[in-house]
Design a protein around this motif. Structure first.
Motif: not given
Length: 114
Positions: A76-80
């Motif tokens: 999720k952190m890769k996209h946000c």
């Protein structure tokens, strides 16, 4: 949704136990910003982030959305870039150890292991 209190020229912090699709928390953030908050942060115990959640967070006015690592967040952190994670493994380990040894778990309320 109704805002109670004055947030004009203040930093607002939304606290919740979990966020799944993030519709409610993003709506709350918009309310706070329109009521005059200077910045909005969210602090969540469990970031489930399913369906449109990441898109909603990216489009919302949050400075940061802080979650614990009770659910893996690397993907999720890769996209946000707004998602930040707090590691709670040490406090969980200490709570388990104290429970196993019959020691006080409430001690951890004022003495957090690092």
């Amino acid at each position: 949704m109704v805002l109670v209190g004055d947030v004009k020229d203040r930093v607002a912090i939304l606290v919740d136990d979990m966020a799944d699709t993030c519709g409610t928390i993003c709506h709350a953030a918009d309310k706070l910003l329109s009521a005059g908050a200077t910045r909005v942060y969210a602090i969540l115990t469990h970031g489930i982030f399913s369906g449109p959640a990441i898109s909603r967070i990216n489009n919302a006015c949050f400075e940061a959305v802080v979650v614990t690592n009770t659910i893996p967040q690397e993907d999720k952190m890769k996209h946000c870039s707004k998602i930040q994670v707090i590691d709670i493994s040490m406090i969980l380990a200490e709570a388990i150890r104290r429970t196993h040894n019959g020691e006080s778990v409430s001690y951890l309320f004022s003495h957090v292991p690092l």
